[in-house]
Design a protein around this motif. Structure first.
Motif, PDB file in Angstrom:
ATOM      1  N   GLN A  16       0.801  -1.216   0.000  1.00  0.00           N
ATOM      2  CA  GLN A  16       0.000   0.000   0.000  1.00  0.00           C
ATOM      3  C   GLN A  16       0.840   1.276   0.000  1.00  0.00           C
ATOM      4  O   GLN A  16       0.317   2.349   0.302  1.00  0.00           O
ATOM      5  CB  GLN A  16      -0.937  -0.003   1.216  1.00  0.00           C
ATOM      6  CG  GLN A  16      -1.901  -1.167   1.237  1.00  0.00           C
ATOM      7  CD  GLN A  16      -2.636  -1.317  -0.078  1.00  0.00           C
ATOM      8  OE1 GLN A  16      -3.199  -0.348  -0.585  1.00  0.00           O
ATOM      9  NE2 GLN A  16      -2.622  -2.516  -0.636  1.00  0.00           N
ATOM     10  N   SER A  19      -0.727   3.954  -2.507  1.00  0.00           N
ATOM     11  CA  SER A  19      -1.959   4.587  -2.034  1.00  0.00           C
ATOM     12  C   SER A  19      -1.699   5.428  -0.794  1.00  0.00           C
ATOM     13  O   SER A  19      -2.348   6.455  -0.576  1.00  0.00           O
ATOM     14  CB  SER A  19      -3.024   3.526  -1.753  1.00  0.00           C
ATOM     15  OG  SER A  19      -2.574   2.594  -0.784  1.00  0.00           O
ATOM     16  N   GLN A  22      -0.275   8.656  -1.894  1.00  0.00           N
ATOM     17  CA  GLN A  22      -1.368   9.428  -2.473  1.00  0.00           C
ATOM     18  C   GLN A  22      -2.219  10.061  -1.369  1.00  0.00           C
ATOM     19  O   GLN A  22      -2.589  11.238  -1.456  1.00  0.00           O
ATOM     20  CB  GLN A  22      -2.224   8.534  -3.365  1.00  0.00           C
ATOM     21  CG  GLN A  22      -3.310   9.273  -4.143  1.00  0.00           C
ATOM     22  CD  GLN A  22      -4.078   8.317  -5.045  1.00  0.00           C
ATOM     23  OE1 GLN A  22      -4.508   7.249  -4.616  1.00  0.00           O
ATOM     24  NE2 GLN A  22      -4.247   8.694  -6.299  1.00  0.00           N
ATOM     25  N   SER A  23      -2.525   9.297  -0.334  1.00  0.00           N
ATOM     26  CA  SER A  23      -3.353   9.827   0.750  1.00  0.00           C
ATOM     27  C   SER A  23      -2.630  10.928   1.519  1.00  0.00           C
ATOM     28  O   SER A  23      -3.263  11.853   2.032  1.00  0.00           O
ATOM     29  CB  SER A  23      -3.754   8.701   1.705  1.00  0.00           C
ATOM     30  OG  SER A  23      -2.628   8.233   2.445  1.00  0.00           O
ATOM     31  N   CYS A  43       3.102   8.383  -7.176  1.00  0.00           N
ATOM     32  CA  CYS A  43       2.042   7.452  -7.543  1.00  0.00           C
ATOM     33  C   CYS A  43       1.291   8.007  -8.731  1.00  0.00           C
ATOM     34  O   CYS A  43       1.214   9.221  -8.949  1.00  0.00           O
ATOM     35  CB  CYS A  43       1.080   7.205  -6.376  1.00  0.00           C
ATOM     36  SG  CYS A  43       0.263   8.688  -5.775  1.00  0.00           S
ATOM     37  N   GLY A  47      -3.177   5.299  -8.013  1.00  0.00           N
ATOM     38  CA  GLY A  47      -2.591   5.061  -6.701  1.00  0.00           C
ATOM     39  C   GLY A  47      -1.486   4.034  -6.707  1.00  0.00           C
ATOM     40  O   GLY A  47      -1.081   3.550  -5.652  1.00  0.00           O
ATOM     41  N   ARG A 332       2.297  14.605  -6.487  1.00  0.00           N
ATOM     42  CA  ARG A 332       1.950  13.195  -6.625  1.00  0.00           C
ATOM     43  C   ARG A 332       2.908  12.471  -7.560  1.00  0.00           C
ATOM     44  O   ARG A 332       3.325  11.348  -7.290  1.00  0.00           O
ATOM     45  CB  ARG A 332       0.523  13.052  -7.149  1.00  0.00           C
ATOM     46  CG  ARG A 332       0.052  11.598  -7.212  1.00  0.00           C
ATOM     47  CD  ARG A 332      -1.398  11.509  -7.600  1.00  0.00           C
ATOM     48  NE  ARG A 332      -1.619  11.970  -8.964  1.00  0.00           N
ATOM     49  CZ  ARG A 332      -2.809  12.087  -9.526  1.00  0.00           C
ATOM     50  NH1 ARG A 332      -3.886  11.796  -8.824  1.00  0.00           N
ATOM     51  NH2 ARG A 332      -2.936  12.506 -10.761  1.00  0.00           N
ATOM     52  N   LYS A 645      -6.077   0.983   3.947  1.00  0.00           N
ATOM     53  CA  LYS A 645      -5.832   2.416   4.133  1.00  0.00           C
ATOM     54  C   LYS A 645      -6.109   2.748   5.603  1.00  0.00           C
ATOM     55  O   LYS A 645      -7.211   3.148   5.970  1.00  0.00           O
ATOM     56  CB  LYS A 645      -6.738   3.235   3.213  1.00  0.00           C
ATOM     57  CG  LYS A 645      -6.383   4.700   3.079  1.00  0.00           C
ATOM     58  CD  LYS A 645      -7.256   5.336   1.970  1.00  0.00           C
ATOM     59  CE  LYS A 645      -6.858   6.768   1.699  1.00  0.00           C
ATOM     60  NZ  LYS A 645      -7.200   7.676   2.810  1.00  0.00           N
TER      61      LYS A 645
END
Length: 716
Positions: A16, A19, A22-23, A43, A47, A332, A645
């Motif tokens: 992960q 992602s 990204q978060s 990413c 993601g 990003r 997540k």
């Protein structure tokens, strides 16, 4: 997740990591002087991890500030500047793929320092470059008159000499000023530190000249963060902070640790393998043997509150050492222009340009003789290029490898400025203009190898959203290799972006057109040519609107409340691009908004068949199953979303409300507390208060309701 950037390098990472980046809204850059590379890790839109690399001559220290990145290399310090305006996207095409980025760094300024073995560098609060001059055992800055100007040297260093006396390496700021440095010893003799790698390391306060920590093993990367001085004790593999004069380790890292950056409550630590004699005989070797582990090269993401590793990235193959790492907030997918790329010659900006302007490609370079050295590139690279450079006669017979093939849009084409390119037009456009004046805007796509054009296609835009292909040429040495097909695909996409619905071609039927043009048109799904009364052949193709255009249109419909139109657009985007993850997710959302729950479930499940690790899709499925009364399925979906997540506030909120509906009050309280910690909103506080009331925790319930009122006032 594992992927390869070159045939000699594989990058693997925790499932992960993409992602999570990204978060967090961040990306990373790190350097490896061993293989002369600068890496960017971010990413993509789905993601997934996107890695980008560029070659520079011995890159070491990195410092990021706003739109700039500063990098120390073998004998220069480079300032890279972002070319893109906020919201601007740069897309690049080559023979294999298309890439896009939202931050494009270009080497803008170089300061020539000579080979000083520069390690860490920073930008102080007056925006002065300050760097660790390791060979001369001092801190220094740049100068327009000298190779460097010394600013400070350790009190035990008696003179400035290019002898790397103590291996001064790390530099940390505090309140914008250079405050802390690390050194491998306090020796004052040439390379004397090499006999003190175990236990000889120190941390020095630059402002007071005091040694504030001793007994370390090759310490690196001092960083002041959250009121603590953090550092890496490379010889033992420890990451920790100083408490007085003592290092308090919070995590062991299975590698020679070097390069440290922070974001929120997380540290990014660089690891190198124990490759060279410099790294032998260290306590780290014994620790790894005792644990049954081998040293690794990569990055670890560590929670600085718990010492737990939350994510990791590992490099296997040619890269065995890292030096420095930085976090790029609000980015990003970053990239940089390298000295080998054609784009560094052709991408231009100026005041009022409104973004990047792309100049026209070179048809043929006028220079003769060998290739000149390129400042910033590793010496062996341009030496090998020069030694293997073919003669003019050889070049005509032996084309360069297509691994360097680039496709690019050519802007601002007119009949007059195409004169220099007439050798790359077929049929000759100069002859065409003599009898048929230019009717509309010209759209061109070039293909080039090492900066020299090898193919050129041009279409003329006409009224009624149509265009005509008027020229297509591929250099003889590059024919029969699929270049024309790829070039036409890019040309069609460029016409779609200009709003064209159809492209036509009109040509004289000849033996050449029958063996070259017509098979090409057939491969590209054009209509069968027809013969007109004028003796000319005609063919056309309807241009599909791209999946991306349909997706953006669907989002606009959804924002305007026309969910049925949104469903149509998202469905068309998926038809055009069957693996379009974002379109499946938006389609499910629109169908759910229309109350069409089963089709929405099918959309989310199709998404998860492509990528089972999209937390949002699991959460959306949980919401639908919750509405349908499928409690166990909903709970499992929310739990999977949280597993993927861990900072997914909405998943915690939905799961907490579901537990409350089932009167599972303790489970509900646990989830809602996490939801309110991640996203403190009025409704969440209110729900949590109700749960505390059910559990008999009256004071906690009242406190939550008060916080709900306060949050509601702030949200108004």
């Amino acid at each position: 997740m594992t992927f390869s950037t070159t045939s000699q390098l594989n990058i693997s990472c925790s499932p992960q990591l993409g992602s999570w980046l990204q978060s967090q809204g961040i990306s990373l850059a790190f350097s490896t002087y061993q293989t002369n590379r600068l890496f960017f890790v971010g990413c993509n839109q789905e993601g997934e991890i996107a890695a980008h690399e560029r070659l520079f001559d011995k890159p070491m220290g990195i410092y990021a500030a706003n739109n700039s990145i500063y990098i120390s290399t073998r004998y220069q310090i480079w300032r890279f500047e972002n070319l893109l305006a906020p919201g601007e996207i740069y897309q690049q095409s080559d023979s294999l793929s298309e890439t896009r980025c939202e931050r494009l760094y270009i080497p803008r300024t170089a300061y020539t320092t000579g080979d000083l073995n520069v390690h860490d560098l920073v930008l102080d609060d007056a925006e002065n470059i300050v760097f660790v001059n390791t060979d001369f055992s001092c801190l220094a800055t740049i100068s327009k008159d000298y190779s460097f100007v010394p600013l400070w040297q350790p009190p035990f260093i008696s003179k400035l000499a290019a002898e790397d006396r103590c291996h001064l390496n790390g530099l940390g700021l505090r309140d914008g000023k250079p405050q802390y440095v690390t050194a491998c010893s306090t020796t004052d003799t040439a390379a004397g530190w090499r006999n003190h790698r175990v236990g000889g390391g120190v941390v020095i306060d630059v402002q007071t000249n005091n040694i504030i920590a001793t007994g370390l093993s090759m310490p690196h990367s001092p960083r002041w963060y959250q009121d603590k001085l953090w550092l890496l004790n490379a010889g033992t593999g420890d990451f920790g902070y100083l408490d007085g004069e003592q290092l308090v380790p919070i995590a062991f890292c299975p590698g020679f640790v070097r390069g440290l950056a922070f974001w929120e409550n997380f540290a990014f630590v660089g690891l190198s393998k124990l490759r060279s004699p410099t790294f032998s005989g260290l306590p780290l070797e014994e620790r790894l043997v005792a644990l049954g582990k081998t040293s690794q090269c990569g990055l670890m993401v560590i929670d600085i509150n718990t010492g737990e590793t939350v994510h990791w990235l590992q490099l296997d193959g040619v890269v065995e050492e890292l030096f420095d790492v930085v976090v790029l907030p609000g980015v990003r997918q970053p990239q940089a222009l390298g000295f080998q790329s054609e784009e560094i010659e052709r991408l231009v900006t100026f005041p009022g340009s409104g973004g990047i302007v792309t100049t026209k490609p070179t048809v043929k370079r006028p220079s003769v003789g060998g290739m000149a050295p390129v400042a910033g590139l590793p010496r062996q690279l341009w030496e090998n290029t020069q030694n293997s450079a073919p003669s003019t006669q050889q070049a005509a017979q032996a084309p360069l490898p297509l691994t360097t093939l680039k496709f690019q849009r050519v802007y601002h084409i007119t009949a007059s400025n195409l004169a220099d390119y007439d050798a790359f037009t077929f049929p000759s456009l100069q002859q065409r203009w003599q009898t048929q004046p230019q009717r509309g805007e010209l759209v061109g796509i070039s293909a080039s190898v090492v900066g020299e054009m090898v193919a050129f296609g041009i279409a003329e835009m006409l009224p009624e959203k149509t265009a005509e292909l008027i020229s297509l040429f591929v250099a003889p040495a590059y024919r029969q290799q699929g270049i024309a097909t790829k070039l036409m695909q890019y040309l069609e996409k460029a016409l779609v972006s200009e709003g064209c619905d159809q492209i036509t071609v009109v040509y004289q039927p000849t033996a050449l057109s029958a063996i070259a043009l017509e098979p090409l048109l057939q491969r590209l799904a054009w209509q069968m040519p027809t013969l007109g009364a004028d003796g000319l052949q005609r063919s056309h193709k309807l241009l599909s609107v791209s999946a991306r255009v349909q997706f953006e249109q669907g989002k606009q419909w959804a924002q305007q409340g026309d969910l049925q139109a949104a469903v149509t657009s998202f469905s068309e985007a998926i038809r055009l691009q069957p693996d379009y993850i974002a379109a499946y997710n938006q389609l499910g959302n629109a169908l759910q908004g229309l109350g069409q729950l089963e089709p929405a479930i099918a959309a989310y499940q199709s998404l998860l068949e492509i990528n089972p690790n999209v937390a949002q899709a699991h959460c959306n499925l949980g919401a639908i199953w919750q509405m349908q009364g499928k409690t166990q399925e909903a709970i499992a979906a929310y739990q999977r979303a949280i597993q993927l997540k861990p900072d997914f506030a909405l998943a915690y909120l939905n799961l907490g409300r579901l537990h409350a509906n089932q009167q599972s009050w303790l489970a509900a309280a646990q989830c809602l507390q996490e939801a309110v910690r991640l996203q403190p909103e009025a409704a969440t506080y209110y729900d949590l208060g109700n749960v505390w009331q059910q559990l008999g925790e009256t004071e906690k319930a009242i406190a939550c309701w008060h916080q709900s009122q306060q949050a509601a006032e702030q949200e108004r």
